[in-house]
Write an enzyme that holds these catalytic residues in place. Structure first.
Site, mmCIF file in Angstrom:
data_model
loop_
_atom_site.group_PDB
_atom_site.id
_atom_site.type_symbol
_atom_site.label_atom_id
_atom_site.label_comp_id
_atom_site.label_asym_id
_atom_site.label_seq_id
_atom_site.Cartn_x
_atom_site.Cartn_y
_atom_site.Cartn_z
ATOM 1 N N HIS A 3 7.067 0.978 -10.994
ATOM 2 C CA HIS A 3 6.377 0.393 -10.164
ATOM 3 C C HIS A 3 4.638 1.009 -10.823
ATOM 4 C CE1 HIS A 3 7.862 4.331 -8.886
ATOM 5 N NE2 HIS A 3 6.368 5.055 -8.789
ATOM 6 N N HIS A 36 1.198 2.198 -10.138
ATOM 7 C CA HIS A 36 -0.113 2.398 -9.369
ATOM 8 C C HIS A 36 -1.517 1.817 -9.400
ATOM 9 C CE1 HIS A 36 1.993 6.515 -8.045
ATOM 10 N NE2 HIS A 36 2.909 5.774 -9.277
ATOM 11 N N ASN A 79 4.389 6.182 -14.021
ATOM 12 C CA ASN A 79 5.031 7.570 -13.997
ATOM 13 C C ASN A 79 6.313 7.121 -14.738
ATOM 14 O OD1 ASN A 79 2.663 8.594 -13.603
ATOM 15 N ND2 ASN A 79 3.679 8.961 -11.524
ATOM 16 N N ARG A 112 0.809 -1.091 0.036
ATOM 17 C CA ARG A 112 0.149 -0.186 0.010
ATOM 18 C C ARG A 112 1.470 1.507 -0.250
ATOM 19 N NH1 ARG A 112 -5.017 -2.118 0.103
ATOM 20 N NH2 ARG A 112 -5.279 -3.544 1.200
ATOM 21 N N ASP A 113 0.842 2.400 -0.851
ATOM 22 C CA ASP A 113 0.903 3.359 -0.896
ATOM 23 C C ASP A 113 0.888 3.939 0.135
ATOM 24 O OD1 ASP A 113 1.988 5.742 -3.137
ATOM 25 O OD2 ASP A 113 2.042 6.644 -1.777
ATOM 26 N N ILE A 114 2.187 4.776 0.745
ATOM 27 C CA ILE A 114 2.039 5.263 2.167
ATOM 28 C C ILE A 114 1.379 6.219 2.199
ATOM 29 C CG2 ILE A 114 4.452 6.872 1.781
ATOM 30 C CD1 ILE A 114 5.222 5.516 5.000
ATOM 31 N N VAL A 159 10.229 7.421 -6.894
ATOM 32 C CA VAL A 159 10.787 6.749 -7.062
ATOM 33 C C VAL A 159 11.807 6.089 -8.169
ATOM 34 C CG1 VAL A 159 11.014 4.742 -5.655
ATOM 35 C CG2 VAL A 159 9.802 7.086 -4.594
HETATM 36 P P1 AMP Z 1 5.833 8.300 -8.038
HETATM 37 O O1 AMP Z 1 5.799 9.467 -7.585
HETATM 38 O O2 AMP Z 1 5.187 7.539 -9.390
HETATM 39 O O3 AMP Z 1 7.096 7.766 -8.334
HETATM 40 O O4 AMP Z 1 4.970 6.934 -7.074
HETATM 41 C C1 AMP Z 1 6.082 6.578 -5.985
HETATM 42 C C2 AMP Z 1 5.032 6.008 -4.793
HETATM 43 O O5 AMP Z 1 5.596 5.873 -4.027
HETATM 44 C C3 AMP Z 1 4.387 7.557 -3.812
HETATM 45 O O6 AMP Z 1 2.649 7.737 -4.290
HETATM 46 C C4 AMP Z 1 4.784 8.051 -3.030
HETATM 47 O O7 AMP Z 1 3.764 8.511 -1.691
HETATM 48 C C5 AMP Z 1 4.788 6.015 -2.436
HETATM 49 N N1 AMP Z 1 6.167 6.100 -1.142
HETATM 50 C C6 AMP Z 1 6.910 7.027 -1.256
HETATM 51 N N2 AMP Z 1 8.031 6.210 -0.022
HETATM 52 C C7 AMP Z 1 6.914 4.777 0.191
HETATM 53 C C8 AMP Z 1 6.935 4.169 1.093
HETATM 54 N N3 AMP Z 1 7.932 4.105 2.121
HETATM 55 N N4 AMP Z 1 5.948 3.423 1.658
HETATM 56 C C9 AMP Z 1 4.619 3.237 0.536
HETATM 57 N N5 AMP Z 1 4.710 3.719 -0.797
HETATM 58 C C10 AMP Z 1 5.997 5.172 -0.471
#
Ligand code: AMP
Length: 114
Positions: A100, A102, A87, A29-31, A96
């Protein structure tokens, strides 16, 4: 990659709420969820962006989508609908650099996303 946040989640060095894991794919799950369901589906392999994919990754990318479909079903989203998005690079919102998907659902999702 020792300095990659998502590699650390794959390794269990950083906690995450896992919803799926198999030999190739991990989902958690996204944080900072942007919808009632917001799950990130990632390969165990460190691949920074879509631009780093090649033909050998095609089965792996397919596996990411298969896991997205399964989780959408588990979350009760299959009929109402959901969005799967990846993205690529900062201009598209990637923060990140470990690819990944979403998976977003559980509320109306508008288009274009902005
Ligand atoms: P993006 O902006 O497409 O690279 O998505 C990166 C996603 O990672 C964002 O939606 C963040 O909220 C999520 N994220 C960052 N750190 C964590 C974490 N430690 N655990 C879960 N999700 C995270």
């Amino acid at each position: 990659m020792s300095d990659c946040l998502f590699c650390k989640i794959v390794a269990g060095d950083i906690p995450a709420e896992l919803v799926h894991e198999d030999a190739r794919v991990v989902a958690f799950r996204d944080i900072n969820p942007q919808a009632p369901t917001h799950v990130l589906i990632i390969p165990r392999e460190h691949i920074p962006t879509i631009n780093d994919l090649d033909a050998a990754h095609e089965p792996l990318v397919g596996a990411l989508f298969s896991v997205a479909k399964k989780i959408a079903g588990d979350e009760g989203l299959s009929d109402d609908g959901y969005r799967v998005v990846m993205n690529c690079n900062e201009g598209a919102g990637q923060s990140v650099f470990h690819i990944h998907l979403h998976l977003l659902g559980g509320r109306p999702l508008h288009w274009p996303p902005g």
